[in-house]
Design an enzyme around this catalytic site. Structure first.
Site, PDB file in Angstrom:
ATOM      1  N   VAL A 111       0.873  -1.170   0.000  1.00 39.33           N
ATOM      2  CA  VAL A 111       0.000   0.000   0.000  1.00 39.33           C
ATOM      3  C   VAL A 111       0.906   1.213   0.000  1.00 39.33           C
ATOM      4  O   VAL A 111       1.803   1.324   0.840  1.00 39.33           O
ATOM      5  CB  VAL A 111      -0.922   0.030   1.224  1.00 39.33           C
ATOM      6  N   ARG A 118       8.026   8.812  -6.033  1.00 36.90           N
ATOM      7  CA  ARG A 118       9.153   7.894  -5.844  1.00 36.90           C
ATOM      8  C   ARG A 118       8.709   6.623  -5.134  1.00 36.90           C
ATOM      9  O   ARG A 118       9.069   5.516  -5.538  1.00 36.90           O
ATOM     10  CB  ARG A 118      10.256   8.598  -5.054  1.00 36.90           C
ATOM     11  N   ASP A 228      -2.773   4.635  -3.017  1.00 35.09           N
ATOM     12  CA  ASP A 228      -3.736   5.095  -2.024  1.00 35.09           C
ATOM     13  C   ASP A 228      -4.038   6.582  -2.107  1.00 35.09           C
ATOM     14  O   ASP A 228      -3.142   7.419  -1.966  1.00 35.09           O
ATOM     15  CB  ASP A 228      -3.208   4.747  -0.634  1.00 35.09           C
ATOM     16  N   GLU A 230      -6.374   7.576   0.075  1.00 35.09           N
ATOM     17  CA  GLU A 230      -7.127   7.696   1.317  1.00 35.09           C
ATOM     18  C   GLU A 230      -6.227   7.881   2.526  1.00 35.09           C
ATOM     19  O   GLU A 230      -5.560   8.899   2.661  1.00 35.09           O
ATOM     20  CB  GLU A 230      -8.046   6.475   1.475  1.00 35.09           C
ATOM     21  N   SER A 232      -3.350   7.167   3.689  1.00 33.65           N
ATOM     22  CA  SER A 232      -1.908   7.420   3.733  1.00 33.65           C
ATOM     23  C   SER A 232      -1.499   8.732   3.080  1.00 33.65           C
ATOM     24  O   SER A 232      -0.296   8.986   2.921  1.00 33.65           O
ATOM     25  CB  SER A 232      -1.141   6.255   3.082  1.00 33.65           C
ATOM     26  N   ARG A 269      13.895   7.492 -11.615  1.00 37.71           N
ATOM     27  CA  ARG A 269      13.207   6.209 -11.476  1.00 37.71           C
ATOM     28  C   ARG A 269      12.018   6.168 -12.416  1.00 37.71           C
ATOM     29  O   ARG A 269      11.252   7.123 -12.532  1.00 37.71           O
ATOM     30  CB  ARG A 269      12.766   6.024 -10.035  1.00 37.71           C
ATOM     31  N   ARG A 291      -6.968   3.008  -4.321  1.00 30.72           N
ATOM     32  CA  ARG A 291      -7.934   3.130  -3.232  1.00 30.72           C
ATOM     33  C   ARG A 291      -8.531   4.530  -3.246  1.00 30.72           C
ATOM     34  O   ARG A 291      -7.832   5.525  -3.066  1.00 30.72           O
ATOM     35  CB  ARG A 291      -7.293   2.839  -1.875  1.00 30.72           C
ATOM     36  N   GLU A 383     -13.590  -3.096   7.477  1.00 29.80           N
ATOM     37  CA  GLU A 383     -12.954  -2.376   8.576  1.00 29.80           C
ATOM     38  C   GLU A 383     -13.931  -1.578   9.421  1.00 29.80           C
ATOM     39  O   GLU A 383     -13.521  -0.788  10.267  1.00 29.80           O
ATOM     40  CB  GLU A 383     -11.863  -1.447   8.031  1.00 29.80           C
ATOM     41  N   GLY A 408      -8.748  -5.036   8.742  1.00 25.18           N
ATOM     42  CA  GLY A 408      -7.849  -3.967   9.183  1.00 25.18           C
ATOM     43  C   GLY A 408      -8.039  -3.702  10.665  1.00 25.18           C
ATOM     44  O   GLY A 408      -9.073  -3.164  11.079  1.00 25.18           O
ATOM     45  N   PHE A 409      -7.058  -4.069  11.468  1.00 22.66           N
ATOM     46  CA  PHE A 409      -7.182  -4.004  12.926  1.00 22.66           C
ATOM     47  C   PHE A 409      -7.438  -2.589  13.429  1.00 22.66           C
ATOM     48  O   PHE A 409      -8.303  -2.361  14.283  1.00 22.66           O
ATOM     49  CB  PHE A 409      -5.920  -4.574  13.575  1.00 22.66           C
ATOM     50  N   LEU A 410      -6.691  -1.604  12.931  1.00 18.74           N
ATOM     51  CA  LEU A 410      -6.759  -0.263  13.516  1.00 18.74           C
ATOM     52  C   LEU A 410      -8.119   0.392  13.297  1.00 18.74           C
ATOM     53  O   LEU A 410      -8.770   0.843  14.245  1.00 18.74           O
ATOM     54  CB  LEU A 410      -5.637   0.604  12.956  1.00 18.74           C
ATOM     55  N   ASP A 411      -8.549   0.491  12.044  1.00 22.16           N
ATOM     56  CA  ASP A 411      -9.842   1.118  11.780  1.00 22.16           C
ATOM     57  C   ASP A 411     -10.973   0.321  12.408  1.00 22.16           C
ATOM     58  O   ASP A 411     -11.915   0.892  12.974  1.00 22.16           O
ATOM     59  CB  ASP A 411     -10.068   1.247  10.265  1.00 22.16           C
ATOM     60  N   PRO A 492       5.047  -3.293   4.532  1.00 26.75           N
ATOM     61  CA  PRO A 492       5.345  -1.859   4.547  1.00 26.75           C
ATOM     62  C   PRO A 492       6.403  -1.397   3.562  1.00 26.75           C
ATOM     63  O   PRO A 492       6.659  -0.198   3.484  1.00 26.75           O
ATOM     64  CB  PRO A 492       5.825  -1.636   5.983  1.00 26.75           C
TER      65      PRO A 492
END
Length: 673
Positions: A111, A118, A228, A230, A232, A269, A291, A383, A408-411, A492
């Protein structure tokens, strides 16, 4: 911000110029007709979007009132108010024209914040990664750290030995070419569990001293990447949205590039080409999702005929799909989808009605663009609590375009706490992962997905490993994701993708899915068990420790979001361990403090003291950043004000979301207010 009229919409001039100058001409689409179609979509769907958000608030108000009255918020009550819907009759998803990376392959998923070109290029190019490099540069290798001052022969030898041990396990006949797929002048290509492994031989490299002549092992790694818009990124106005859409356009055309300085040299790049092995050509890049944002936020980039801001999620659906025509029509230099699909991840939907709304919105976008029905595929982020509790019905609502469900644990924990905010104090944040509802949530997600035919047609995904510097721990723990039956999981970094790819050689995910496909779906009882602390009393030291942990995480992330517009970065936690954080971090931490404040576990003075202590700590952690603005002793810091608002206004925020406050405070910084 200058506004221009387009078919009765008030459109920010920079967005209009981008659409009419950079997007539509190359597609041969007339601007007037396109804008008229866009205006029609907003006229039809913006009111329904607003009604769905109003229903969220109505349901939450009923739950709040029930808790305040001291009555049970049980399954019967949730069914009586329409929070829970009847289970659908048995069905199987009908999604077609899905790329193999999603349907029939299992492997890591990245994600990446789309505003950082970059990072986006690195992620797209992470389809293939050097196992030698991944081991040499991380703690995944059980060997002494590399000596400074150049290449460390001893560590290099340990890397080669570890890589060969992996090969012996994955493809035991690699020395004898057992399982060989293709041979090149200096390479051999194998396939195992659907993933390719390339062995490289180079007498001018370290292969010169290797008895097998092996110079590197290249793993097929990040099969898919979510670009993403959203959680991030920090995109609060038309300028930000255009920057995001510009990078997506570059990806769809294949011409995105970024020039930067590294080690005193200018580097550029670009997207990698496909990989050719004789008569065999394999994709050189990760398959890209995009996303969109959820249903909640509006954007000043477009104003509706009545004067209000347009729903941002509707704009994202229109813009990202229009730009994807470059890929669908083969107008770019590289291909993304080889089956002619557009892959949109839709986050933060609450229940099947909202999923059905997205399905009809995508119908309308397909009609606008002249696309066959269900060309636009959808990934549903599982989530939100109402989605988890009605997951089968949510899948049914998008059954002919779904390609992805993901936990998704956090949300999900943030919504768990907000939904039951008035029911009592919650257990400490660190204890949440061991709670009954989490196990039910993760197990139900996989088994419901399998029960409705996602295996072989769509991804069943698991969440992020947030610590990019702790690869040894990741290797020990993240094998649990393929073992659970998930055919993808978030990582990550490109390096983490290469290492996590090894897990999919250890576990045949599709065989694992067949093993568990007949298992019973856990009942709703576990899922609906709220993680209340149950009258538990904490010492002052325990309360301070929990508040410090939450406050530090909030401040460390918010200060970069508000002051610098950075939506995702490696943020040091309270123990100075770098964690890849996005907006979901704020939701769980701010909701937890708000809950403890509401129920008297902590006082306002306790929270103020924690913010004071942690502002000083976060200032020290960022001392080397020349763009950083200190918070400790600076009550006028907008970042500090935003962080405090997330907590002290947390109870009243819709679903506990952080976006409304973050956007408002970031806009103040951008506008110099």
């Amino acid at each position: 911000m200058s506004i221009v009229d387009r078919a009765g919409l008030g459109v920010a001039e920079e967005l209009a110029q981008f659409v009419e100058g950079a997007v539509l001409p190359g597609l041969g689409i007339a601007a007037d007709g396109w804008w008229a179609g866009v205006a029609d979509i907003f006229a039809r769907y913006a009111p329904e979007n607003a009604a769905l958000l109003a229903k969220r608030e109505t349901l939450q108000a009923a739950i709040d009132a029930r808790y305040k009255a001291g009555e049970a918020v049980d399954e019967a009550f949730l069914r009586s108010i329409g929070y829970l819907v009847p289970e659908p009759a048995p069905f199987t998803i009908g999604t077609e024209h899905v790329d193999a990376e999603i349907a029939t392959m299992a492997g890591p998923q990245l994600v990446v914040p789309i505003l950082n070109a970059r990072f986006v290029l690195n992620a797209a190019n992470a389809r293939w990664g050097s196992l030698y490099d991944a081991f040499y540069g991380t703690d995944a290798l059980d060997a002494p750290p590399a000596l400074s001052g150049g290449y460390d022969d001893a560590r290099g030898a340990a890397v080669v030995a570890r890589a060969k041990a992996f090969l012996d396990q994955a493809i035991p006949g690699w020395r004898d070419d057992v399982g060989l797929v293709a041979r090149g002048e200096r390479s051999k290509l194998f396939r195992h569990h659907g993933l390719h492994i390339e062995l490289r031989f180079d007498p001018d490299h370290i292969g010169a001293t290797d008895p097998d002549g092996l110079s590197d092992v290249i793993l097929e790694s990040a099969l898919t990447t979510i670009c993403d818009l959203e959680d991030s990124i920090a995109a609060v106005d038309a300028e930000d949205k255009v920057a995001a859409y510009t990078n997506w356009l570059g990806l769809m055309k294949g011409d995105l590039e970024e020039t930067f300085e590294k080690g005193g040299k200018q580097l550029t790049r670009r997207l990698n080409p496909d990989r050719v092995y004789g008569d065999l050509t394999l994709p050189g890049r990760s398959l890209l999702f995009v996303r969109n944002v959820g249903h909640l936020m509006t954007t000043p980039a477009i104003r509706l005929a009545g004067g209000g801001e347009a729903p941002e999620g509707i704009l994202d659906a229109i813009m990202t799909s229009t730009i994807a025509l470059y890929d669908l029509k083969h107008l770019g230099t590289l291909r993304n989808s080889r089956t002619g699909s557009v892959y949109i991840v839709k986050p933060k939907m609450h229940g099947p009605e909202e999923c059905g709304f997205t399905n009809r919105l995508f119908d309308a976008v397909e009609d606008l663009l002249g696309l066959a029905r269900h060309t636009i595929k959808v990934g549903v982020m599982d989530e939100e609590r109402r989605t988890s509790a009605n997951l089968a019905a949510c899948i049914e609502a998008v059954k002919d375009r779904i390609v992805f469900i993901n936990t998704g644990f956090l949300d999900r924990t943030g919504d768990e706490m907000h939904t039951a905010m008035h029911g009592g104090a919650m257990i400490p944040k660190a204890e949440m992962k061991a709670s009954a509802w989490i196990k039910a949530y993760e197990d139900r997600n996989v088994r419901i997905g399998l029960a409705h035919g996602l295996s072989g047609k769509a991804q069943i995904g698991k969440g992020m490993w947030a610590a990019p510097d702790r690869m040894a721990d990741m290797m020990a723990q993240k094998i649990g994701h393929p073992m659970s039956g998930a055919n993808t999981a978030w990582v990550p970094s490109p390096t983490a993708a290469t290492l996590h790819a090894m897990h999919y050689h250890q576990v045949d995910v599709f065989a694992r899915q067949k093993e568990i496909a007949g298992e019973a779906i856990p009942s709703l009882d576990g899922l609906l068990t709220v993680p209340f602390a149950g009258g538990r009393n904490w010492t002052a030291e325990e309360v301070a420790r929990e508040l410090d942990n939450n406050a530090q995480g909030i401040l460390g992330y918010v200060v970069r979001w508000i002051d610098q517009g950075i939506g995702c970065s490696k943020v040091p936690d309270i123990n100075d361990i770098g964690l890849m954080e996005d907006r979901a971090t704020l939701r769980i931490s701010s909701q937890h403090i708000a809950n403890w404040l509401l129920h008297g576990v902590a006082t306002k003075a306790d929270v103020d003291a924690a913010f004071d202590r942690m502002a000083a700590k976060v200032d020290a952690q960022n001392a080397g950043d020349p763009l950083y603005r200190p918070m400790a002793g600076h009550p006028d810091s907008i970042a500090l004000q935003a962080a405090r608002a997330l907590v002290f206004d947390g109870v009243t925020q819709p679903s506990g979301y952080t976006e409304p406050l973050l956007h408002a405070y970031r806009a103040r910084v951008k506008n110099g207010v």
